[in-house]
Write a protein that holds these residues in place. Structure first.
Motif, PDB file in Angstrom:
ATOM      1  N   GLY A  57      -3.001   7.669   1.576  1.00 40.26           N
ATOM      2  CA  GLY A  57      -3.200   9.111   1.420  1.00 40.26           C
ATOM      3  C   GLY A  57      -4.477   9.452   0.687  1.00 40.26           C
ATOM      4  O   GLY A  57      -5.207  10.358   1.081  1.00 40.26           O
ATOM      5  N   VAL A  58      -4.764   8.719  -0.378  1.00 42.26           N
ATOM      6  CA  VAL A  58      -6.003   8.958  -1.132  1.00 42.26           C
ATOM      7  C   VAL A  58      -7.219   8.648  -0.255  1.00 42.26           C
ATOM      8  O   VAL A  58      -8.206   9.398  -0.261  1.00 42.26           O
ATOM      9  CB  VAL A  58      -6.017   8.125  -2.424  1.00 42.26           C
ATOM     10  N   ALA A  59      -7.157   7.586   0.521  1.00 46.19           N
ATOM     11  CA  ALA A  59      -8.276   7.231   1.395  1.00 46.19           C
ATOM     12  C   ALA A  59      -8.489   8.290   2.471  1.00 46.19           C
ATOM     13  O   ALA A  59      -9.632   8.694   2.740  1.00 46.19           O
ATOM     14  CB  ALA A  59      -8.031   5.867   2.035  1.00 46.19           C
ATOM     15  N   VAL A  60      -7.412   8.775   3.071  1.00 49.15           N
ATOM     16  CA  VAL A  60      -7.533   9.801   4.119  1.00 49.15           C
ATOM     17  C   VAL A  60      -8.062  11.102   3.532  1.00 49.15           C
ATOM     18  O   VAL A  60      -8.952  11.739   4.108  1.00 49.15           O
ATOM     19  CB  VAL A  60      -6.176  10.012   4.831  1.00 49.15           C
ATOM     20  N   LEU A  61      -7.535  11.518   2.386  1.00 49.72           N
ATOM     21  CA  LEU A  61      -8.021  12.754   1.756  1.00 49.72           C
ATOM     22  C   LEU A  61      -9.482  12.625   1.330  1.00 49.72           C
ATOM     23  O   LEU A  61     -10.254  13.580   1.474  1.00 49.72           O
ATOM     24  CB  LEU A  61      -7.147  13.113   0.561  1.00 49.72           C
ATOM     25  N   SER A  62      -9.865  11.470   0.835  1.00 50.14           N
ATOM     26  CA  SER A  62     -11.269  11.255   0.457  1.00 50.14           C
ATOM     27  C   SER A  62     -12.181  11.343   1.676  1.00 50.14           C
ATOM     28  O   SER A  62     -13.240  11.982   1.635  1.00 50.14           O
ATOM     29  CB  SER A  62     -11.448   9.894  -0.207  1.00 50.14           C
ATOM     30  N   PHE A  63     -11.772  10.715   2.755  1.00 50.81           N
ATOM     31  CA  PHE A  63     -12.554  10.785   3.982  1.00 50.81           C
ATOM     32  C   PHE A  63     -12.670  12.224   4.483  1.00 50.81           C
ATOM     33  O   PHE A  63     -13.755  12.660   4.886  1.00 50.81           O
ATOM     34  CB  PHE A  63     -11.926   9.905   5.065  1.00 50.81           C
ATOM     35  N   LEU A  64     -11.571  12.969   4.449  1.00 54.66           N
ATOM     36  CA  LEU A  64     -11.613  14.363   4.889  1.00 54.66           C
ATOM     37  C   LEU A  64     -12.522  15.212   4.014  1.00 54.66           C
ATOM     38  O   LEU A  64     -13.271  16.059   4.525  1.00 54.66           O
ATOM     39  CB  LEU A  64     -10.201  14.955   4.902  1.00 54.66           C
ATOM     40  N   MET A  65     -12.478  15.015   2.711  1.00 52.98           N
ATOM     41  CA  MET A  65     -13.336  15.792   1.814  1.00 52.98           C
ATOM     42  C   MET A  65     -14.815  15.470   2.046  1.00 52.98           C
ATOM     43  O   MET A  65     -15.659  16.371   2.071  1.00 52.98           O
ATOM     44  CB  MET A  65     -12.968  15.530   0.351  1.00 52.98           C
ATOM     45  N   VAL A  66     -15.132  14.193   2.238  1.00 55.71           N
ATOM     46  CA  VAL A  66     -16.519  13.813   2.510  1.00 55.71           C
ATOM     47  C   VAL A  66     -16.953  14.390   3.852  1.00 55.71           C
ATOM     48  O   VAL A  66     -18.066  14.923   3.992  1.00 55.71           O
ATOM     49  CB  VAL A  66     -16.680  12.276   2.486  1.00 55.71           C
ATOM     50  N   PHE A  67     -16.094  14.329   4.860  1.00 57.63           N
ATOM     51  CA  PHE A  67     -16.413  14.872   6.175  1.00 57.63           C
ATOM     52  C   PHE A  67     -16.641  16.381   6.115  1.00 57.63           C
ATOM     53  O   PHE A  67     -17.621  16.887   6.667  1.00 57.63           O
ATOM     54  CB  PHE A  67     -15.283  14.534   7.148  1.00 57.63           C
ATOM     55  N   ILE A  68     -15.756  17.104   5.437  1.00 62.46           N
ATOM     56  CA  ILE A  68     -15.907  18.555   5.308  1.00 62.46           C
ATOM     57  C   ILE A  68     -17.178  18.885   4.533  1.00 62.46           C
ATOM     58  O   ILE A  68     -17.923  19.805   4.896  1.00 62.46           O
ATOM     59  CB  ILE A  68     -14.661  19.167   4.649  1.00 62.46           C
ATOM     60  N   GLY A  69     -17.457  18.155   3.467  1.00 68.17           N
ATOM     61  CA  GLY A  69     -18.684  18.373   2.711  1.00 68.17           C
ATOM     62  C   GLY A  69     -19.927  18.125   3.551  1.00 68.17           C
ATOM     63  O   GLY A  69     -20.898  18.891   3.486  1.00 68.17           O
ATOM     64  N   PHE A  70     -19.893  17.075   4.347  1.00 74.41           N
ATOM     65  CA  PHE A  70     -21.022  16.777   5.219  1.00 74.41           C
ATOM     66  C   PHE A  70     -21.239  17.892   6.234  1.00 74.41           C
ATOM     67  O   PHE A  70     -22.373  18.320   6.479  1.00 74.41           O
ATOM     68  CB  PHE A  70     -20.793  15.439   5.935  1.00 74.41           C
ATOM     69  N   ILE A  71     -20.171  18.387   6.822  1.00 73.15           N
ATOM     70  CA  ILE A  71     -20.263  19.478   7.800  1.00 73.15           C
ATOM     71  C   ILE A  71     -20.771  20.748   7.125  1.00 73.15           C
ATOM     72  O   ILE A  71     -21.599  21.475   7.694  1.00 73.15           O
ATOM     73  CB  ILE A  71     -18.899  19.730   8.474  1.00 73.15           C
ATOM     74  N   MET A  72     -20.313  21.033   5.915  1.00 71.27           N
ATOM     75  CA  MET A  72     -20.774  22.233   5.205  1.00 71.27           C
ATOM     76  C   MET A  72     -22.266  22.131   4.878  1.00 71.27           C
ATOM     77  O   MET A  72     -22.990  23.120   4.981  1.00 71.27           O
ATOM     78  CB  MET A  72     -19.952  22.442   3.931  1.00 71.27           C
ATOM     79  N   LEU A  73     -22.727  20.955   4.462  1.00 74.17           N
ATOM     80  CA  LEU A  73     -24.147  20.794   4.164  1.00 74.17           C
ATOM     81  C   LEU A  73     -24.997  20.885   5.431  1.00 74.17           C
ATOM     82  O   LEU A  73     -26.096  21.444   5.413  1.00 74.17           O
ATOM     83  CB  LEU A  73     -24.402  19.444   3.493  1.00 74.17           C
ATOM     84  N   LYS A  74     -24.493  20.360   6.506  1.00 75.98           N
ATOM     85  CA  LYS A  74     -25.251  20.357   7.758  1.00 75.98           C
ATOM     86  C   LYS A  74     -25.337  21.760   8.365  1.00 75.98           C
ATOM     87  O   LYS A  74     -26.339  22.102   8.976  1.00 75.98           O
ATOM     88  CB  LYS A  74     -24.604  19.394   8.746  1.00 75.98           C
ATOM     89  N   SER A  75     -24.294  22.563   8.202  1.00 80.44           N
ATOM     90  CA  SER A  75     -24.284  23.903   8.806  1.00 80.44           C
ATOM     91  C   SER A  75     -24.707  24.983   7.831  1.00 80.44           C
ATOM     92  O   SER A  75     -24.481  26.160   8.077  1.00 80.44           O
ATOM     93  CB  SER A  75     -22.880  24.204   9.338  1.00 80.44           C
ATOM     94  N   LYS A  76     -25.311  24.610   6.730  1.00 74.95           N
ATOM     95  CA  LYS A  76     -25.762  25.566   5.728  1.00 74.95           C
ATOM     96  C   LYS A  76     -26.845  26.471   6.338  1.00 74.95           C
ATOM     97  O   LYS A  76     -27.782  25.970   6.958  1.00 74.95           O
ATOM     98  CB  LYS A  76     -26.316  24.798   4.533  1.00 74.95           C
ATOM     99  N   PRO A  77     -26.698  27.798   6.189  1.00 74.13           N
ATOM    100  CA  PRO A  77     -27.696  28.695   6.768  1.00 74.13           C
ATOM    101  C   PRO A  77     -29.055  28.514   6.089  1.00 74.13           C
ATOM    102  O   PRO A  77     -29.131  28.283   4.881  1.00 74.13           O
ATOM    103  CB  PRO A  77     -27.138  30.094   6.541  1.00 74.13           C
ATOM    104  N   LYS A  78     -30.086  28.620   6.871  1.00 78.01           N
ATOM    105  CA  LYS A  78     -31.426  28.419   6.341  1.00 78.01           C
ATOM    106  C   LYS A  78     -31.889  29.674   5.620  1.00 78.01           C
ATOM    107  O   LYS A  78     -31.672  30.794   6.065  1.00 78.01           O
ATOM    108  CB  LYS A  78     -32.387  28.083   7.474  1.00 78.01           C
ATOM    109  N   ALA A  79     -32.509  29.467   4.485  1.00 78.04           N
ATOM    110  CA  ALA A  79     -33.004  30.592   3.681  1.00 78.04           C
ATOM    111  C   ALA A  79     -34.229  31.215   4.350  1.00 78.04           C
ATOM    112  O   ALA A  79     -35.027  30.537   5.003  1.00 78.04           O
ATOM    113  CB  ALA A  79     -33.362  30.120   2.282  1.00 78.04           C
ATOM    114  N   LEU A  80     -34.382  32.505   4.170  1.00 81.31           N
ATOM    115  CA  LEU A  80     -35.529  33.205   4.769  1.00 81.31           C
ATOM    116  C   LEU A  80     -36.757  33.098   3.966  1.00 81.31           C
ATOM    117  O   LEU A  80     -37.071  32.931   2.956  1.00 81.31           O
ATOM    118  CB  LEU A  80     -35.176  34.680   4.997  1.00 81.31           C
TER     119      LEU A  80
END
Length: 80
Positions: A57-80
């Protein structure tokens, strides 16, 4: 649906049911059997009944948190 998808789905369903049946027998039924019964040699010690799901469970939750964080950083809107 392709035949390969059905085969993979059947394998995953069979694996999940087998794992559930094994764990249920290990945790619910095995403690009520005599300690010298031959079935005990097919199961790990009782301590692992808590350790394995916790670590998984800890491994799966850790993987999910890293995956969600990676997706959030990748889809971050670009500043004007």
């Amino acid at each position: 649906m392709e035949l390969g998808d059905k085969a993979i789905g059947f394998f995953l369903l069979t694996f999940s049911f087998s794992l559930f049946a094994y764990y249920t027998f290990w945790v619910v039924i095995l403690p009520f059997m005599d300690g010298d019964h031959f079935v005990h040699k097919y199961f790990l010690p009782k301590e692992y009944a808590i350790i394995i799901p916790t670590v998984t469970g800890v491994a799966v939750l850790s993987f999910l948190m890293v995956f969600i964080g990676f997706i959030m950083l990748k889809s971050k809107p670009k500043a004007l």
